[in-house]
Design a protein around this motif. Structure first.
Motif, PDB file in Angstrom:
ATOM      1  N   PRO A  60       0.824  -1.213   0.000  1.00  0.00           N
ATOM      2  CA  PRO A  60       0.000   0.000   0.000  1.00  0.00           C
ATOM      3  C   PRO A  60       0.859   1.264   0.000  1.00  0.00           C
ATOM      4  O   PRO A  60       2.012   1.263   0.433  1.00  0.00           O
ATOM      5  CB  PRO A  60      -0.813  -0.110   1.285  1.00  0.00           C
ATOM      6  N   GLN A  64      -2.263   5.069   2.424  1.00  0.00           N
ATOM      7  CA  GLN A  64      -2.949   3.855   2.862  1.00  0.00           C
ATOM      8  C   GLN A  64      -2.299   3.297   4.123  1.00  0.00           C
ATOM      9  O   GLN A  64      -2.998   2.793   5.010  1.00  0.00           O
ATOM     10  CB  GLN A  64      -2.940   2.808   1.750  1.00  0.00           C
ATOM     11  N   GLN A  65      -0.977   3.402   4.226  1.00  0.00           N
ATOM     12  CA  GLN A  65      -0.285   2.961   5.439  1.00  0.00           C
ATOM     13  C   GLN A  65      -0.762   3.759   6.649  1.00  0.00           C
ATOM     14  O   GLN A  65      -0.946   3.217   7.740  1.00  0.00           O
ATOM     15  CB  GLN A  65       1.235   3.122   5.271  1.00  0.00           C
ATOM     16  N   GLN A  67      -3.694   5.239   7.036  1.00  0.00           N
ATOM     17  CA  GLN A  67      -5.061   4.836   7.367  1.00  0.00           C
ATOM     18  C   GLN A  67      -5.073   3.501   8.117  1.00  0.00           C
ATOM     19  O   GLN A  67      -5.816   3.333   9.091  1.00  0.00           O
ATOM     20  CB  GLN A  67      -5.896   4.714   6.092  1.00  0.00           C
ATOM     21  N   ILE A  68      -4.237   2.579   7.683  1.00  0.00           N
ATOM     22  CA  ILE A  68      -4.157   1.281   8.361  1.00  0.00           C
ATOM     23  C   ILE A  68      -3.631   1.444   9.781  1.00  0.00           C
ATOM     24  O   ILE A  68      -4.119   0.832  10.726  1.00  0.00           O
ATOM     25  CB  ILE A  68      -3.277   0.309   7.535  1.00  0.00           C
ATOM     26  N   GLY A  69      -2.638   2.310   9.945  1.00  0.00           N
ATOM     27  CA  GLY A  69      -2.091   2.559  11.278  1.00  0.00           C
ATOM     28  C   GLY A  69      -3.120   3.171  12.216  1.00  0.00           C
ATOM     29  O   GLY A  69      -3.198   2.804  13.393  1.00  0.00           O
ATOM     30  N   LEU A  71      -6.395   2.916  12.028  1.00  0.00           N
ATOM     31  CA  LEU A  71      -7.415   1.917  12.318  1.00  0.00           C
ATOM     32  C   LEU A  71      -6.918   0.893  13.338  1.00  0.00           C
ATOM     33  O   LEU A  71      -7.630   0.529  14.281  1.00  0.00           O
ATOM     34  CB  LEU A  71      -7.850   1.212  11.029  1.00  0.00           C
ATOM     35  N   SER A  72      -5.687   0.450  13.173  1.00  0.00           N
ATOM     36  CA  SER A  72      -5.152  -0.535  14.119  1.00  0.00           C
ATOM     37  C   SER A  72      -4.968   0.071  15.508  1.00  0.00           C
ATOM     38  O   SER A  72      -5.154  -0.613  16.521  1.00  0.00           O
ATOM     39  CB  SER A  72      -3.842  -1.118  13.601  1.00  0.00           C
ATOM     40  N   SER A  73      -4.620   1.349  15.607  1.00  0.00           N
ATOM     41  CA  SER A  73      -4.485   1.969  16.929  1.00  0.00           C
ATOM     42  C   SER A  73      -5.842   2.092  17.614  1.00  0.00           C
ATOM     43  O   SER A  73      -5.934   1.955  18.838  1.00  0.00           O
ATOM     44  CB  SER A  73      -3.805   3.331  16.821  1.00  0.00           C
TER      45      SER A  73
END
Length: 141
Positions: A60, A64-65, A67-69, A71-73
């Motif tokens: 990604p 995108q990285q 957004q993923i970070g 969401l995971s937090s």
């Protein structure tokens, strides 16, 4: 920042050709009996695995990285509350007071009268043994 495009036409075509070769070769060798089923399964797995490697290489983009970070937090911040709720012991509830059951009167215990004497057994009538009118004969088969 425009989205990053990691699709290379030569890579895509190469993966398709190699996977078709692996699947076709595996089927042909299995039909001819040159390889065992386990070897054919390995060839099919390699063909499918090429698509997984190609997808993994298309990582990604930076946005995108991020957004993923984020969401995971969010998910990890809720995790301690979930674990605490699952680990807490529930408080026992007290059942409502029920009416006591009435006590039944027990029947009197039977009185032991002793074993019958030998003399009473000697005077008891003996049942008659039935007599057969004709002797039993073997039936030929």
């Amino acid at each position: 920042m425009p989205p990053q495009n990691n699709n290379n036409l030569f890579t895509e075509v190469g993966i398709i050709l190699v996977s078709i070769g692996l699947i076709g070769g595996g089927v042909l060798l299995l039909v001819l009996g040159k390889i065992a089923f386990a070897d054919g399964a390995l060839m099919f797995t390699l063909a499918i695995g090429l698509y997984g490697v190609n997808t993994a290489l298309r990582a990604p983009s930076a946005t995108q990285q991020a957004q993923i970070g984020a969401l995971s937090s969010q998910v990890l911040s809720v995790l301690p509350q979930v674990v605490q709720a699952a680990a807490s012991t529930p408080t026992p509830t007290v059942p409502p007071q029920a009416q006591p059951m009435p006590v039944q009167q027990q029947a009197p215990a039977p009185v032991y009268q002793g074993a019958p004497s030998v003399s009473s057994l000697e005077t008891a009538p003996v049942p008659a043994i039935p007599q057969f009118s004709a002797p039993l004969q073997a039936v030929p088969r």
